[in-house]
Motif scaffolding. Structure first.
Motif, short mmCIF file in Angstrom:
data_model
loop_
_atom_site.label_atom_id
_atom_site.label_comp_id
_atom_site.label_asym_id
_atom_site.label_seq_id
_atom_site.Cartn_x
_atom_site.Cartn_y
_atom_site.Cartn_z
N GLU A 1 0.84 -1.20 0.00
CA GLU A 1 0.00 0.00 0.00
C GLU A 1 0.87 1.25 0.00
O GLU A 1 2.02 1.21 0.47
N PRO A 2 0.35 2.38 -0.48
CA PRO A 2 1.12 3.63 -0.47
C PRO A 2 1.48 4.05 0.96
O PRO A 2 0.66 3.98 1.86
N VAL A 3 2.72 4.47 1.12
CA VAL A 3 3.20 5.01 2.39
C VAL A 3 3.50 6.48 2.14
O VAL A 3 4.42 6.82 1.38
N SER A 4 2.72 7.36 2.77
CA SER A 4 2.77 8.77 2.39
C SER A 4 3.33 9.69 3.46
O SER A 4 3.50 10.89 3.21
N GLY A 5 3.61 9.19 4.65
CA GLY A 5 4.09 10.08 5.70
C GLY A 5 4.93 9.37 6.74
O GLY A 5 4.79 8.17 6.94
N GLN B 1 -4.12 -0.91 11.18
CA GLN B 1 -5.01 0.07 11.78
C GLN B 1 -4.31 0.99 12.78
O GLN B 1 -4.79 2.09 13.09
N ASP B 2 -3.15 0.56 13.29
CA ASP B 2 -2.41 1.37 14.25
C ASP B 2 -1.35 2.26 13.61
O ASP B 2 -0.84 3.17 14.24
N GLY B 3 -0.99 1.97 12.35
CA GLY B 3 0.05 2.76 11.71
C GLY B 3 0.82 1.94 10.69
O GLY B 3 0.23 1.33 9.79
N LEU B 4 2.13 1.88 10.86
CA LEU B 4 3.00 1.25 9.88
C LEU B 4 4.03 0.37 10.58
O LEU B 4 4.65 0.79 11.57
N SER B 5 4.21 -0.85 10.07
CA SER B 5 5.27 -1.73 10.54
C SER B 5 6.31 -1.90 9.44
O SER B 5 5.97 -2.19 8.29
N ILE B 6 7.56 -1.69 9.80
CA ILE B 6 8.68 -1.90 8.88
C ILE B 6 9.47 -3.10 9.38
O ILE B 6 9.96 -3.10 10.52
N VAL B 7 9.59 -4.11 8.54
CA VAL B 7 10.27 -5.35 8.94
C VAL B 7 11.48 -5.56 8.03
O VAL B 7 11.36 -5.53 6.80
N ILE B 8 12.63 -5.77 8.64
CA ILE B 8 13.86 -6.06 7.91
C ILE B 8 14.40 -7.39 8.42
O ILE B 8 14.71 -7.52 9.61
N GLU C 1 6.20 7.41 19.75
CA GLU C 1 5.22 6.71 18.90
C GLU C 1 5.84 5.52 18.18
O GLU C 1 5.15 4.81 17.42
N VAL C 2 7.13 5.25 18.41
CA VAL C 2 7.83 4.18 17.70
C VAL C 2 8.24 3.08 18.67
O VAL C 2 8.81 3.35 19.73
N LEU D 1 10.24 -2.06 13.18
CA LEU D 1 9.86 -0.73 13.64
C LEU D 1 8.35 -0.60 13.51
O LEU D 1 7.82 -0.71 12.40
N GLU D 2 7.68 -0.37 14.61
CA GLU D 2 6.25 -0.14 14.58
C GLU D 2 6.00 1.35 14.84
O GLU D 2 6.29 1.86 15.92
N ILE D 3 5.48 2.04 13.82
CA ILE D 3 5.23 3.47 13.91
C ILE D 3 3.74 3.68 14.05
O ILE D 3 2.96 3.41 13.12
N ARG D 4 3.33 4.13 15.20
CA ARG D 4 1.90 4.34 15.47
C ARG D 4 1.49 5.71 15.00
O ARG D 4 2.16 6.71 15.23
N GLY D 5 0.33 5.77 14.34
CA GLY D 5 -0.19 7.04 13.85
C GLY D 5 -0.91 6.84 12.54
O GLY D 5 -0.61 5.93 11.78
N ARG D 6 -1.87 7.70 12.25
CA ARG D 6 -2.67 7.55 11.03
C ARG D 6 -2.12 8.37 9.87
O ARG D 6 -2.73 8.38 8.79
N ASN D 7 -1.01 9.05 10.08
CA ASN D 7 -0.48 9.90 9.01
C ASN D 7 0.62 9.22 8.23
O ASN D 7 1.37 9.85 7.52
N VAL D 8 0.72 7.89 8.33
CA VAL D 8 1.77 7.18 7.58
C VAL D 8 1.16 6.50 6.35
O VAL D 8 -0.05 6.37 6.26
#
Length: 205
Positions: free
Chosen positions: A97-101, A140-147, A182-183, A198-205
């Motif tokens: 999905e698009p990641v915009s923020g 629903q909580d934000g964005l997870s980045i997995v490496i 928030e991380v 990295l779990e980034i909480r927030g709706r602006n991501v």
């Protein structure tokens, strides 16, 4: 940006070469088909064409990057993916999905991801598997980045960043992450696979 341009130029050049090769490969099937020699055709496909096709799917161009809409993050990912490919790593990228923020300042996350990816590429390059996986997953909580990366056996505790992955920049990453309540940062090591999340909480991501 230079790495991004080089990557696009190489992808274009590789695409032209592969198209030319596939034209020749398709031409080579003609005699088998004309003779209706299906057994020889099957053997040729399994022993030659299948291997050739599999090898040529391992490119250095990742269309999934189009879903990253933050120029600083996209440029970093492009450079690191190019570096990983140049080091012979098998790279899997997932961005559905698009990641915009990103939280501000974005430079913090450029530095954090840069450190994580540098360590992952270096560690994976030392292994026989040479695997690197990167995923950006929205929820629903934000964005997870997995490496995830293959690694040699680790003999240090994941409860501390001291000494982990030869200590390359993880203390800096930890300090930067501490500035962002928030991380959430998680690490895991199982079956010679090292994972950072990295779990980034927030709706602006």
């Amino acid at each position: 940006m230079n790495a991004y341009i080089q990557n696009l130029e190489k992808a274009y050049s590789d695409t032209r070469k592969i198209k030319h090769d596939y034209d020749n490969v398709l031409s080579s099937l003609g005699e088998y088909i004309q003779r209706k020699d299906l057994q020889s055709l099957e053997e040729y496909y399994q022993n030659e064409i299948f291997i050739f096709s599999h090898q040529n799917r391992k490119g250095t161009f990742f269309p999934e990057l189009s879903n990253i809409q933050i120029p600083e993050i996209k440029s970093l990912l492009t450079a690191k993916l190019f570096e990983a490919s140049q080091n012979g790593l098998s790279v899997h990228l997932e961005i559905m999905e698009p990641v915009s923020g990103f939280p501000s300042p974005v430079l913090h996350f450029v530095r954090i991801l840069g450190i994580f990816l540098d360590n992952a590429i270096e560690a994976a390059a030392e292994t026989q598997e040479k695997q690197l996986e990167i995923a950006f997953m929205k929820n629903q909580d934000g964005l997870s980045i997995v490496i995830k990366n293959s690694t040699l056996p680790l003999d240090v505790s994941l409860k501390t960043t001291k000494g982990l992955g030869h200590g390359y920049g993880l203390s800096i990453a930890s300090e930067l992450i501490s500035k962002h309540p928030e991380v959430l940062w998680k690490m895991d090591y199982q079956d010679k696979i090292f994972t950072q999340i990295l779990e980034i909480r927030g709706r602006n991501v």
